[in-house]
Motif scaffolding. Structure first.
Motif, short mmCIF file in Angstrom:
data_model
loop_
_atom_site.label_atom_id
_atom_site.label_comp_id
_atom_site.label_asym_id
_atom_site.label_seq_id
_atom_site.Cartn_x
_atom_site.Cartn_y
_atom_site.Cartn_z
N GLU A 205 22.67 -6.89 -21.71
CA GLU A 205 24.10 -6.54 -21.72
C GLU A 205 24.85 -7.29 -20.62
O GLU A 205 25.94 -7.82 -20.86
N ILE A 206 24.27 -7.34 -19.44
CA ILE A 206 24.92 -8.03 -18.31
C ILE A 206 25.06 -9.51 -18.61
O ILE A 206 26.12 -10.11 -18.38
N LEU A 207 24.00 -10.13 -19.14
CA LEU A 207 24.05 -11.56 -19.45
C LEU A 207 25.06 -11.85 -20.57
O LEU A 207 25.76 -12.86 -20.54
N GLU A 208 25.15 -10.94 -21.53
CA GLU A 208 26.13 -11.12 -22.61
C GLU A 208 27.56 -11.04 -22.07
O GLU A 208 28.41 -11.86 -22.42
N LYS A 209 27.82 -10.09 -21.18
CA LYS A 209 29.14 -9.98 -20.57
C LYS A 209 29.46 -11.22 -19.75
O LYS A 209 30.59 -11.71 -19.76
N LEU A 210 28.47 -11.74 -19.05
CA LEU A 210 28.67 -12.95 -18.25
C LEU A 210 29.01 -14.14 -19.15
O LEU A 210 29.90 -14.93 -18.85
N ALA A 211 28.30 -14.25 -20.29
CA ALA A 211 28.57 -15.35 -21.22
C ALA A 211 29.97 -15.23 -21.82
O ALA A 211 30.66 -16.23 -21.99
N LEU A 212 30.40 -14.01 -22.13
CA LEU A 212 31.73 -13.81 -22.72
C LEU A 212 32.85 -14.01 -21.71
O LEU A 212 33.98 -14.32 -22.10
N SER A 213 32.55 -13.86 -20.44
CA SER A 213 33.60 -13.98 -19.42
C SER A 213 34.03 -15.42 -19.21
O SER A 213 35.11 -15.67 -18.69
N GLU A 214 33.23 -16.36 -19.64
CA GLU A 214 33.52 -17.79 -19.50
C GLU A 214 33.90 -18.15 -18.06
O GLU A 214 34.77 -18.99 -17.82
N SER A 215 33.27 -17.51 -17.12
CA SER A 215 33.57 -17.74 -15.71
C SER A 215 33.15 -19.14 -15.26
O SER A 215 33.67 -19.65 -14.28
N MET A 216 32.26 -19.77 -15.98
CA MET A 216 31.79 -21.10 -15.61
C MET A 216 32.31 -22.16 -16.59
O MET A 216 31.79 -23.27 -16.63
N ALA A 217 33.33 -21.85 -17.37
CA ALA A 217 33.83 -22.76 -18.39
C ALA A 217 34.37 -24.06 -17.79
O ALA A 217 34.28 -25.11 -18.43
N ASP A 218 34.91 -24.01 -16.60
CA ASP A 218 35.49 -25.21 -16.00
C ASP A 218 34.49 -26.02 -15.18
O ASP A 218 34.87 -26.99 -14.53
N VAL A 219 33.21 -25.64 -15.21
CA VAL A 219 32.19 -26.34 -14.44
C VAL A 219 31.49 -27.36 -15.36
O VAL A 219 31.00 -27.00 -16.42
N ASP A 220 31.48 -28.63 -14.93
CA ASP A 220 30.77 -29.67 -15.66
C ASP A 220 29.31 -29.63 -15.21
O ASP A 220 29.01 -29.88 -14.03
#
Length: 84
Positions: A52-67
């Motif tokens: 559940e925690i990993l799924e929430k992290l993936a949905l949060s796109e908190s690392m979307a701007d990291v190449d």
């Protein structure tokens, strides 16, 4: 010198795990520290919670701007090899 012996507490009795102290029948003063027993925790419940925690992290796109390539190059620390 103080010695530490590992034991399980069952009701009001200690069951030694590793080394057994040779005390005979003498009565001695002891201090018992209760440690959290992770074995009691339900492993399946822990796994579901982690998912559940990993799924929430993936949905949060908190690392979307990291190449990822740039991140690896910045994080990785190359060193010159000896003799080359």
């Amino acid at each position: 010198m103080l010695k530490t012996f590992r034991a399980w507490l069952k009701g009001s009795h200690l069951e030694w795990i590793d080394d057994v102290p040779t005390l005979g029948e003498q009565q001695i003063s002891v201090h018992v520290t209760l440690l959290e027993n992770e074995l009691v925790l339900d492993k399946k419940a822990r796994g579901r919670r982690m998912a559940e925690i990993l799924e929430k992290l993936a949905l949060s796109e908190s690392m979307a701007d990291v190449d990822p390539v740039m991140w690896q190059q910045e994080t990785r620390q190359d060193r010159s090899l000896p003799g080359r």
